[in-house]
Enzyme design. Structure first.
Site, PDB file in Angstrom:
ATOM      1  N   CYS A   2       0.820  -1.204   0.000  1.00  0.00           N
ATOM      2  CA  CYS A   2       0.000   0.000   0.000  1.00  0.00           C
ATOM      3  C   CYS A   2       0.863   1.267   0.000  1.00  0.00           C
ATOM      4  O   CYS A   2       1.951   1.295   0.574  1.00  0.00           O
ATOM      5  CB  CYS A   2      -0.871   0.040   1.250  1.00  0.00           C
ATOM      6  SG  CYS A   2      -1.898  -1.412   1.402  1.00  0.00           S
ATOM      7  N   ARG A  27       4.942   0.492  -6.488  1.00  0.00           N
ATOM      8  CA  ARG A  27       4.943  -0.350  -5.296  1.00  0.00           C
ATOM      9  C   ARG A  27       4.038  -1.567  -5.463  1.00  0.00           C
ATOM     10  O   ARG A  27       4.159  -2.522  -4.718  1.00  0.00           O
ATOM     11  CB  ARG A  27       4.459   0.455  -4.075  1.00  0.00           C
ATOM     12  CG  ARG A  27       5.345   1.620  -3.730  1.00  0.00           C
ATOM     13  CD  ARG A  27       4.673   2.554  -2.760  1.00  0.00           C
ATOM     14  NE  ARG A  27       4.518   1.990  -1.438  1.00  0.00           N
ATOM     15  CZ  ARG A  27       5.418   2.093  -0.465  1.00  0.00           C
ATOM     16  NH1 ARG A  27       6.535   2.741  -0.692  1.00  0.00           N
ATOM     17  NH2 ARG A  27       5.203   1.554   0.706  1.00  0.00           N
ATOM     18  N   TRP A  75      -2.788  -2.729  -1.724  1.00  0.00           N
ATOM     19  CA  TRP A  75      -2.335  -4.063  -2.120  1.00  0.00           C
ATOM     20  C   TRP A  75      -3.022  -5.008  -1.137  1.00  0.00           C
ATOM     21  O   TRP A  75      -2.716  -5.014   0.057  1.00  0.00           O
ATOM     22  CB  TRP A  75      -0.816  -4.148  -1.999  1.00  0.00           C
ATOM     23  CG  TRP A  75      -0.238  -5.420  -2.539  1.00  0.00           C
ATOM     24  CD1 TRP A  75       0.082  -5.689  -3.832  1.00  0.00           C
ATOM     25  CD2 TRP A  75       0.126  -6.586  -1.786  1.00  0.00           C
ATOM     26  NE1 TRP A  75       0.608  -6.955  -3.938  1.00  0.00           N
ATOM     27  CE2 TRP A  75       0.651  -7.530  -2.698  1.00  0.00           C
ATOM     28  CE3 TRP A  75       0.052  -6.940  -0.433  1.00  0.00           C
ATOM     29  CZ2 TRP A  75       1.100  -8.791  -2.314  1.00  0.00           C
ATOM     30  CZ3 TRP A  75       0.501  -8.194  -0.053  1.00  0.00           C
ATOM     31  CH2 TRP A  75       1.016  -9.102  -0.989  1.00  0.00           C
ATOM     32  N   ASN A 101      -1.213   1.957   5.802  1.00  0.00           N
ATOM     33  CA  ASN A 101      -0.289   0.964   5.251  1.00  0.00           C
ATOM     34  C   ASN A 101       0.253   0.165   6.421  1.00  0.00           C
ATOM     35  O   ASN A 101       0.765   0.731   7.381  1.00  0.00           O
ATOM     36  CB  ASN A 101       0.861   1.656   4.510  1.00  0.00           C
ATOM     37  CG  ASN A 101       1.898   0.659   4.010  1.00  0.00           C
ATOM     38  OD1 ASN A 101       1.589  -0.529   3.830  1.00  0.00           O
ATOM     39  ND2 ASN A 101       3.105   1.128   3.778  1.00  0.00           N
ATOM     40  N   GLY A 102       0.119  -1.169   6.328  1.00  0.00           N
ATOM     41  CA  GLY A 102       0.585  -2.037   7.415  1.00  0.00           C
ATOM     42  C   GLY A 102      -0.491  -3.063   7.708  1.00  0.00           C
ATOM     43  O   GLY A 102      -1.394  -3.282   6.885  1.00  0.00           O
ATOM     44  N   GLU A 482      18.100 -16.525  -9.203  1.00  0.00           N
ATOM     45  CA  GLU A 482      17.622 -15.203  -9.588  1.00  0.00           C
ATOM     46  C   GLU A 482      16.949 -15.258 -10.963  1.00  0.00           C
ATOM     47  O   GLU A 482      15.892 -14.666 -11.174  1.00  0.00           O
ATOM     48  CB  GLU A 482      18.790 -14.206  -9.572  1.00  0.00           C
ATOM     49  CG  GLU A 482      18.465 -12.805 -10.068  1.00  0.00           C
ATOM     50  CD  GLU A 482      17.352 -12.108  -9.303  1.00  0.00           C
ATOM     51  OE1 GLU A 482      16.886 -12.620  -8.273  1.00  0.00           O
ATOM     52  OE2 GLU A 482      16.911 -11.041  -9.772  1.00  0.00           O
ATOM     53  N   LYS A 486      13.088 -14.149 -11.618  1.00  0.00           N
ATOM     54  CA  LYS A 486      12.798 -13.056 -12.563  1.00  0.00           C
ATOM     55  C   LYS A 486      11.846 -13.547 -13.641  1.00  0.00           C
ATOM     56  O   LYS A 486      10.885 -12.876 -13.999  1.00  0.00           O
ATOM     57  CB  LYS A 486      14.125 -12.603 -13.190  1.00  0.00           C
ATOM     58  CG  LYS A 486      14.128 -11.255 -13.757  1.00  0.00           C
ATOM     59  CD  LYS A 486      14.670 -10.235 -12.798  1.00  0.00           C
ATOM     60  CE  LYS A 486      14.003 -10.337 -11.443  1.00  0.00           C
ATOM     61  NZ  LYS A 486      14.608  -9.663 -10.394  1.00  0.00           N
ATOM     62  N   GLU A 489       8.254 -14.348 -12.244  1.00  0.00           N
ATOM     63  CA  GLU A 489       7.522 -13.206 -11.685  1.00  0.00           C
ATOM     64  C   GLU A 489       6.913 -12.323 -12.773  1.00  0.00           C
ATOM     65  O   GLU A 489       5.835 -11.783 -12.583  1.00  0.00           O
ATOM     66  CB  GLU A 489       8.400 -12.441 -10.683  1.00  0.00           C
ATOM     67  CG  GLU A 489       9.021 -11.147 -11.097  1.00  0.00           C
ATOM     68  CD  GLU A 489       9.824 -10.461  -9.984  1.00  0.00           C
ATOM     69  OE1 GLU A 489      11.059 -10.482 -10.059  1.00  0.00           O
ATOM     70  OE2 GLU A 489       9.216  -9.890  -9.068  1.00  0.00           O
ATOM     71  N   HIS A 505      18.218 -36.516  -8.585  1.00  0.00           N
ATOM     72  CA  HIS A 505      17.706 -37.059  -7.317  1.00  0.00           C
ATOM     73  C   HIS A 505      16.194 -36.874  -7.216  1.00  0.00           C
ATOM     74  O   HIS A 505      15.631 -36.936  -6.138  1.00  0.00           O
ATOM     75  CB  HIS A 505      18.432 -36.407  -6.143  1.00  0.00           C
ATOM     76  CG  HIS A 505      19.888 -36.725  -6.125  1.00  0.00           C
ATOM     77  ND1 HIS A 505      20.377 -37.954  -5.750  1.00  0.00           N
ATOM     78  CD2 HIS A 505      20.968 -35.998  -6.502  1.00  0.00           C
ATOM     79  CE1 HIS A 505      21.698 -37.957  -5.870  1.00  0.00           C
ATOM     80  NE2 HIS A 505      22.070 -36.777  -6.336  1.00  0.00           N
ATOM     81  N   LYS A 605       6.316  -3.763  -5.013  1.00  0.00           N
ATOM     82  CA  LYS A 605       7.738  -3.418  -5.037  1.00  0.00           C
ATOM     83  C   LYS A 605       8.318  -3.402  -3.630  1.00  0.00           C
ATOM     84  O   LYS A 605       9.446  -3.786  -3.404  1.00  0.00           O
ATOM     85  CB  LYS A 605       7.900  -2.037  -5.692  1.00  0.00           C
ATOM     86  CG  LYS A 605       9.331  -1.564  -5.830  1.00  0.00           C
ATOM     87  CD  LYS A 605      10.049  -2.307  -6.927  1.00  0.00           C
ATOM     88  CE  LYS A 605      11.502  -1.906  -7.069  1.00  0.00           C
ATOM     89  NZ  LYS A 605      12.254  -2.941  -7.796  1.00  0.00           N
TER      90      LYS A 605
HETATM   91  O1  M6R Z   1      13.350  -4.191  -1.268  1.00  0.00           O
HETATM   92  P1  M6R Z   1      13.952  -5.539  -1.062  1.00  0.00           P
HETATM   93  O2  M6R Z   1      15.232  -5.718  -1.812  1.00  0.00           O
HETATM   94  O3  M6R Z   1      14.108  -5.891   0.387  1.00  0.00           O
HETATM   95  O4  M6R Z   1      12.900  -6.541  -1.677  1.00  0.00           O
HETATM   96  C1  M6R Z   1      13.058  -7.926  -1.568  1.00  0.00           C
HETATM   97  C2  M6R Z   1      12.168  -8.640  -2.542  1.00  0.00           C
HETATM   98  O5  M6R Z   1      10.827  -8.333  -2.302  1.00  0.00           O
HETATM   99  C3  M6R Z   1      12.492  -8.287  -3.994  1.00  0.00           C
HETATM  100  O6  M6R Z   1      13.845  -8.520  -4.288  1.00  0.00           O
HETATM  101  C4  M6R Z   1      11.621  -9.114  -4.966  1.00  0.00           C
HETATM  102  O7  M6R Z   1      11.941 -10.461  -4.864  1.00  0.00           O
HETATM  103  C5  M6R Z   1      11.774  -8.599  -6.391  1.00  0.00           C
HETATM  104  N1  M6R Z   1      10.496  -8.201  -6.892  1.00  0.00           N
HETATM  105  C6  M6R Z   1      12.292  -9.583  -7.358  1.00  0.00           C
HETATM  106  O8  M6R Z   1      12.409  -9.026  -8.624  1.00  0.00           O
END
Ligand code: M6R
Length: 610
Positions: A2, A27, A75, A101-102, A482, A486, A489, A505, A605
């Protein structure tokens, strides 16, 4: 997660609120709303969907011309995305509106108590309880009502509060969720993030834990939760917040991928001088402290965690200290062996990730000193750490991180090499050699980006696949983690990262005709082994794209269907190069599938809830 914005001043509040909410779009959100106070009347509108839906709904509506207002991007956590669950929420009197937010963890208890007293609720959210409780505490003094309600809330909350009896003021409250105030000329702002109002003012003040503020157009007063006045300083941000426009690219993600050479340069250049690493801002991160460090613990979430996994190779090899890497969300629920001899490195782009922040606090509680590797200046993780290493990657808008990942990685190399120099665990010549390679990284990444069309061609062949396996060994496995994240997502295609040696395995049973396997094979020492693993999956019908180093490109083309190569550098730094083609492949696959690349579904984000 949020986003909160608020405005009080001399101009139309709603036009600022919509513009500011758009700045917070990165975000991640599923609905948005605003409330504006005009002539002692609250006018409120909230809509499921993007901000343009809200913008369109506002067209021609009267009552939104006031000078004080609050806004929110939601969110969803408690209740589905819908108009009614969106913020702002109001109390039964219709006089008080809040944005939150929270998470209010005890909201059910509070809600049931209020229901017994006859209060009606219309949403499924935890946040509505905030509006309802303040409303029921209200006896004509809104500040007092807020102050009285706060101790009842358990959990995390950044709040913006508006009351129609006080049309010229906003109340801001902060506990565990970020909130920053902006100071203009006869107008003031609040937001979850500076980017919401940086075009209007660079004079800011962050609320710390358990602080609140009473904001009017020409004055701001700060208080603690007891209602006692406190003094706080206004600071001027002199760092580059970065541009939040797409600069001619179709998506922020591609813009940010292309910005990686300059982002890495920004990270490393100010820290290298006359062949030495200079970490001026890391006061007391010196020999006296480091000689007592017996272990390094790296904590993070998502891609930042993958940086941790990749950095372990450099940290261990250079510092000769044992290195553990753990997900922040898991760290707290064990009994980690962490004490004053542990250096805890917390990596976070946003600096607000709730799990990482909680892990930082747990580490400190156990006696460790904490180094934060963060991008967002002044964020909560930066504020609470003992040593702060800013990545200086500039604002990252796309939910899928790319340039922040690369800058974080470069930061960990510098830290590893710096520590090794102090602890004398590398020779002078090794130090120089490694430092040269770190300085070369921006150029080498640039070179890879020049070949992006080739990755586009490969993506065209495979983007319709349903399942992808990323395999690698050693440092390449960390890169696969990673790459896989990526890819899934933003493309919404299922993928998994596997240590290549583990495939047989169990997982190899999933390989069938046409399954795409992406093999990362940059570590020369493990090349023969991963080549055998590629043969094994191909023998079972898989098609393989391989990422390797230049000297191995021919050899691997005998086993893989498609090959992309990067320059050869010491293996501890190779993740910085190997990840680039994987980012591009993810981007192009998502593009070809028509995905919402910058704002993938369900994602945020800045993940400010645990
Ligand atoms: O702001 P942060 O680096 O702590 O965020 C951690 C993850 O939420 C962030 O890296 C997330 O996995 C990304 N969207 C991946 O692309």
């Amino acid at each position: 997660m949020c986003g909160i914005v608020a405005y009080v001043g001399k101009n139309n509040a709603s036009s600022f609120l919509l513009r500011a909410l758009e700045k917070l779009e990165y975000r991640g959100y599923d609905s948005a709303g605003i409330a504006v106070c005009k002539e002692n009347k609250l006018n409120l509108i909230k809509k499921k969907g993007r901000i343009n839906v809200l913008r369109e709904a506002l067209q021609g509506l009267s009552g939104f011309e006031g000078f004080t207002g609050i806004g929110h991007t939601r969110w969803a956590t408690h209740g589905e995305p819908s108009d009614v669950n969106s913020h702002p929420h109001t109390g039964n009197s219709g006089k008080i509106a809040i944005v939150h937010n929270g998470i209010i963890e005890n909201y059910m208890v509070l809600k049931n108590n209020l229901i017994k007293k006859g209060v009606n609720f219309s949403s499924e959210t935890d946040s509505e309880v905030v509006a309802a409780l303040i409303d029921s505490s209200y006896e004509g003094d809104i500040f007092e009502a807020v102050r009285r309600a706060i101790p009842s809330f358990e959990g995390s909350f950044a709040l913006g509060i508006l009351c129609s009896d006080f049309p010229d003021q906003i109340i801001a409250v902060k506990k565990e969720s970020p909130l920053v105030l902006g100071f203009g000329d006869g107008e003031n702002y609040i937001a979850s993030d500076i980017s919401a109002f940086v075009e209007d003012t660079r004079n800011i003040c962050r609320l710390n834990e358990n602080e609140m503020a009473l904001i009017k157009a020409d004055s701001v007063s700060f208080y603690n939760f007891k209602g006692e006045k406190i003094n706080k300083n206004i600071t001027k941000i002199d760092w580059n917040v970065g541009s939040s426009d797409k600069g001619g690219f179709e998506h922020f993600m591609m813009k940010e991928i292309m910005e990686q050479p300059s982002a890495i340069r920004e990270t490393i250049s100010p820290r290298i001088s006359n062949g030495e690493i200079v970490l001026k801002s890391l006061k007391n991160f010196n020999e006296e402290y480091l000689k007592n460090v017996k272990k390094i613990f790296v904590i993070a979430c998502g891609s930042s965690y993958h940086v941790g996994l990749a950095s372990r190779f450099a940290l261990e090899k250079l510092t000769k200290l044992p290195v553990e890497v753990e997900l922040a969300s898991e760290f707290r629920y064990r009994s980690p062996i962490v004490d004053e001899t542990t250096l805890l490195i917390v990596i976070s782009q946003s600096g607000e990730t709730a799990d990482s922040l909680a892990a930082l606090r747990e580490g400190k509680r156990r006696g460790a000193k904490v180094m934060a590797i963060v991008n967002v200046v002044g964020s909560s993780i930066a504020s609470e750490a003992d040593f702060v290493f800013y990545t200086w990657a500039g604002i990252e808008v796309a939910v899928a991180t790319t340039k922040a990942y690369s800058s974080q990685l470069a930061s960990t190399y510098l830290v590893a090499l710096y520590v090794s120099k102090i602890l004398k665990t590398v020779s002078e010549s090794t130090f120089k050699n490694y430092l040269n390679y770190i300085e070369l990284l921006p150029e080498l990444v640039e070179k890879i980006l020049l070949g992006k069309e080739k990755i586009y061609e490969i993506a065209k062949k495979y983007y319709q696949c349903d399942n992808v396996f990323f395999i690698g060994r050693g440092v390449d496995y960390a890169v696969c983690m990673e790459g896989s994240l990526k890819f899934k997502e933003i493309s919404y295609i299922h993928s998994e990262a596997y240590a290549a040696g583990e495939l047989k395995h169990g997982t190899i049973s999933l390989i069938e005709s046409g399954t795409l396997v992406i093999a990362v094979a940059t570590d020369k020492r493990l090349f023969e082994k991963i080549s055998s693993n590629i043969r094994e999956v191909k023998a079972r019908g898989a098609v393989c794209m391989a990422i390797t180093i230049e000297p191995k490109k021919e050899e691997i083309s005998y086993v893989a269907n498609d090959v992309f190569f990067v320059s050869e550098i010491p293996e501890i730094f190779l993740p910085s190069l190997a990840v680039i083609p994987l980012q591009l492949f993810s981007y192009y696959s998502a593009l070809l599938r028509g995905r919402d690349i910058d704002k993938p579904r369900n994602l945020a984000k800045s993940v400010t809830v645990e």
